[in-house]
Every structure is written in structure tokens, then in C-alpha cells.
Design an enzyme around this catalytic site. Sequence first.
Site, PDB file in Angstrom:
ATOM      1  N   TYR A  13       7.231  -0.510  -7.728  1.00 41.65           N
ATOM      2  CA  TYR A  13       8.141  -1.155  -6.765  1.00 41.65           C
ATOM      3  C   TYR A  13       9.568  -1.258  -7.307  1.00 41.65           C
ATOM      4  CZ  TYR A  13       3.429  -2.744  -5.586  1.00 41.65           C
ATOM      5  OH  TYR A  13       2.083  -2.798  -5.342  1.00 41.65           O
ATOM      6  N   TYR A 141      -3.660  -9.206   0.116  1.00 42.79           N
ATOM      7  CA  TYR A 141      -3.206  -7.957  -0.522  1.00 42.79           C
ATOM      8  C   TYR A 141      -4.434  -7.114  -0.841  1.00 42.79           C
ATOM      9  CZ  TYR A 141      -1.387  -4.504  -3.702  1.00 42.79           C
ATOM     10  OH  TYR A 141      -1.080  -3.308  -4.285  1.00 42.79           O
ATOM     11  N   ASP A 242     -13.023  -8.259  -1.012  1.00 40.58           N
ATOM     12  CA  ASP A 242     -12.211  -7.542  -1.998  1.00 40.58           C
ATOM     13  C   ASP A 242     -12.092  -8.439  -3.237  1.00 40.58           C
ATOM     14  OD1 ASP A 242     -10.263  -6.444  -3.569  1.00 40.58           O
ATOM     15  OD2 ASP A 242      -8.819  -6.090  -1.957  1.00 40.58           O
ATOM     16  N   LYS A 271      -9.844  -3.508 -11.380  1.00 34.53           N
ATOM     17  CA  LYS A 271      -9.069  -4.248 -12.371  1.00 34.53           C
ATOM     18  C   LYS A 271      -9.837  -4.562 -13.667  1.00 34.53           C
ATOM     19  CE  LYS A 271      -5.065  -5.585  -9.849  1.00 34.53           C
ATOM     20  NZ  LYS A 271      -4.908  -5.846  -8.418  1.00 34.53           N
TER      21      LYS A 271
HETATM   22  C1  LIG Z   1      -4.743  -4.872  -7.356  1.00 38.31           C
HETATM   23  C2  LIG Z   1      -5.539  -5.067  -6.112  1.00 38.31           C
HETATM   24  C3  LIG Z   1      -5.895  -3.969  -5.302  1.00 38.31           C
HETATM   25  C4  LIG Z   1      -5.441  -2.561  -5.583  1.00 38.31           C
HETATM   26  O1  LIG Z   1      -5.911  -2.064  -6.785  1.00 38.31           O
HETATM   27  P1  LIG Z   1      -5.162  -0.830  -7.507  1.00 38.31           P
HETATM   28  O2  LIG Z   1      -6.024  -0.512  -8.671  1.00 38.31           O
HETATM   29  O3  LIG Z   1      -3.795  -1.308  -7.872  1.00 38.31           O
HETATM   30  O4  LIG Z   1      -5.113   0.281  -6.504  1.00 38.31           O
HETATM   31  C5  LIG Z   1      -6.666  -4.228  -4.184  1.00 38.31           C
HETATM   32  N1  LIG Z   1      -7.073  -5.465  -3.875  1.00 38.31           N
HETATM   33  C6  LIG Z   1      -6.754  -6.537  -4.633  1.00 38.31           C
HETATM   34  C7  LIG Z   1      -7.259  -7.892  -4.255  1.00 38.31           C
HETATM   35  C8  LIG Z   1      -5.967  -6.374  -5.770  1.00 38.31           C
HETATM   36  O5  LIG Z   1      -5.621  -7.444  -6.508  1.00 38.31           O
END
Ligand SMILES: *Cc1c(COP(=O)(O)O)cnc(C)c1O
Length: 422
Positions: A13, A141, A242, A271
Site C-alpha cells: 500500500y 477485512y 475467516d 498467517k
Molecule cells: C491477512 C488477512 C487475509 C489475507 O491474507 P494474505 O495472506 O495477506 O493474502 C484475509 N483475511 C484476514 C482476516 C486477514 O487478516
Amino acid sequence: MNTFDRDHLWHPYTSMTDPLPAYEVASASGVRIRLKDGRELVDGMASWWCVIHGYNDPRLNQAIKDQLRRVAHVMFGGLTHEPAIALGRQLVDLTPGPLQHVFFSDSGSVAVEVAIKMALQFWQARDKPGKRRLLTLRGGYHGDTFGAMAACDPVNGMHQLFRGVLPEHLFAPRPATRFGAPLQPGDLEGFERLIGTHRDELAAVILEPIVQGAGGMWFYSADYLRGVAELCRQHGVLLIADEIATGFGRTGRLFACEHAGISPDILCLGKALTGGYLGLAATLATSEVAVGISGRGGVLMHGPTFMANPLATAVAGRSIELLLASPWERRIAAIEDQLRRELGVYAAHPAVADVRVLGGIGVVETREPVDVAALQKLFVEQGAWIRPFGRLIYLMPPYVIEPADLTLLTRAVGAALAATPH
Ligand SMILES: *Cc1c(COP(=O)(O)O)cnc(C)c1O
């Protein structure tokens, strides 16, 4: 500052012509990041939720070396291998019982794309192709690829920039009830109205359980999450959780869904999955979803080149072993206590709108957006690696951080507030 980096390399970004400074890292170990100029920074970010065991862990290094001697990569089409099988077994065992089927990919955003695709293909296979929209929460997000972006908060996400290109999904208000509080009357009403009105066109609800991360670092009530899960069930809409940011202990439970005792139809992980060593993500599905997609000869239409990469799956398996063998619950509880004490005092500061802490996450929300470049410089001078955004200064250190190092971080936050105009 490295001029090649500044002139040629994009950072997240950032502008190519007017980038924020990027500090050059020489090495890192434990919770310390060493800069090329010799300065040492205590890591308050776990490199965006990933580095739960600290940097340069000899046991994780060894897992990669051991796998490297066997094979670094093979295609997953028509071939399989021990590290993928072992990791798949761990994930099926650790996550709620109904989640039995695992799709590996290389990043969180792709795991979200796969989850959305699973939901769409599930309804197609059931002869309900009209069920193809998503319902989600404001302040969410889910990643930066197009499918994931469309589910991010429509205001602080990038919807303006890509209007006409992104599919238009439905957004319920951000849950107002804080984590730990009983559901405020009416808090679920907006969501309930949307799911009731649009059930026939909804493939899935997608949300971050309990902790909304990059969309605003907001912690909401487990009652709300339980209510959403129940409404999904009632209205025949799949639930995608997620847990890319929350998975593997960060909120004090292994998975944030456990706070509400719910089990989603589809779960995204990423992550911290590899302890921050390599890019890897996973999308898990229930047998109902998996078998539904595969009915009448259907196949899930996704297949990344580096799917289930042996190095990544090997280090992920080892990272999960280390986590489970560690006193992670006690460590997170201790970090939580200390963050409450040491960040809590800033709640009365005139520049501060709110302080909130959950598990290994501490957030100081300011009244006005912070000057990221100025604060980053100040943090580095204090020996801390903290990267705020918008009105949020937040800490989510590696789980192995010692109290004195955590105090260094919380004091640096205090110094930043003292330097913030108010
Ligand atoms: C970081 C994140 C993503 C995206 O993961 P990337 O490995 O950066 O593509 C999706 N959902 C959540 C909740 C996140 O924190």
C-alpha cells in the site's frame, strides 16, 4: 535508506514516487529484529500476526532443512507427500469436528477466494445458481484479491477504486456489542433483516469471528457470533469463518470460533499457520459442503501451482507441534493481563478514544489519524517495531515475548501518544 529499494520495489500500500521509509533488516531472532545499521527492535507486530514463536527458531529451521534434503517442491496434481498429509491430519483434528476436508493454497486471500468458490459451487450443485451473493459485516477485512476485496468493508476497503469491477455484496452494520458483553438489544437486527430478505440470493455469510483485524481491530460479542451462526442455519446460508488472523491462539483460544462454541461450514486459515516462515493457507470444509460440490461428477475448480508446498507444509506441521507443546494459553493470558495494565492507563489520555485488549492483541484507538511516518521513526528510536494505521496503534507480539520486552513496547506507545497532537 536503500535507494534501489526506494526507486524500484513496491512495499504494501505505498506510492512508488513518495514512499514511506523502509528500514533494512539484516537478521532477526526471538522477538528482536536487527537492522542493517546495527539497531535492534523488539517486534510488536509478529510480522502481521504470523511469527508466533519468534524469529529464527532452531526447531523450525531444522524442519525446513530436513524437508529440503527430501524435496523442496512437487506439483500436487496427481502427487502427494507426507508433510501435506500430516498437516492435513493436524488441521482436521484441531478444528471443529464437522470440518473434515482441507484445501491448501499459498496465501490468505487465495484461501478466501477458494472459500467463496466452494460456496458458489455448492449451491450450483444443488440447482440453486441464484444463490451467489455474500453477506458480511462492515469493518471486515478478507484480503486484497478481487473476490476477497469485495467482502472487505466498503468504505475503508477499496470499493470506490474498483467500482463496477467488484461484485456487490451485502453489508450488515458492524456489531456494536463489545467482546465479553451480553448482546445489546437490536444489535443483530440489521443482520437478521438482510439475511431474511436476501436468503434466496445468498450463497454464504463471510466474517472474521470475534476479532475484526485490518478493517478496524474491533472485538465483538460472542453472542453476536452465535446469533449469526443460528440465523445462517435457519435461512439455509453457508457460514464462512475467516480465521486467517485469529487462528492458532491469538485471541486466547486456539480458534476464535471457540469463544462462541460455533462450527462454520467453511474455515480459512493462514498467517500464523507456518509460524511466519513461508506463505501457506488452508480452506477447510464440512463433509456436507465437500460432498455437495463433488456430487454428480463436480470438482472444485482451483489448483495453485505451489499448492501444499512441501517446505511450507513441513514447517507448518512443526509449528503447530511447538504451539501445542508450549504453555500457549498461559503465555497469552499473561500478555493479555500485562497489556490491560500497561495500555489501560492510556485510556484517559486526551488523544485516545478507546483502549481494548483481547488475548495477545492490544489496541489504542486515537481520536485523529496518526502520522505513520513520524510515529514509525519515533518507535524505531525507542527500540520498538510497531506499525500503526489510521487511528489505530496496536500490538500483537510473538507469544514468547518476555514481560520486560512487552513493557518496552507499551512504553513506546506512551511516547507516541505524548508526541501526538491533541
Ligand atoms: C491477512 C488477512 C487475509 C489475507 O491474507 P494474505 O495472506 O495477506 O493474502 C484475509 N483475511 C484476514 C482476516 C486477514 O487478516
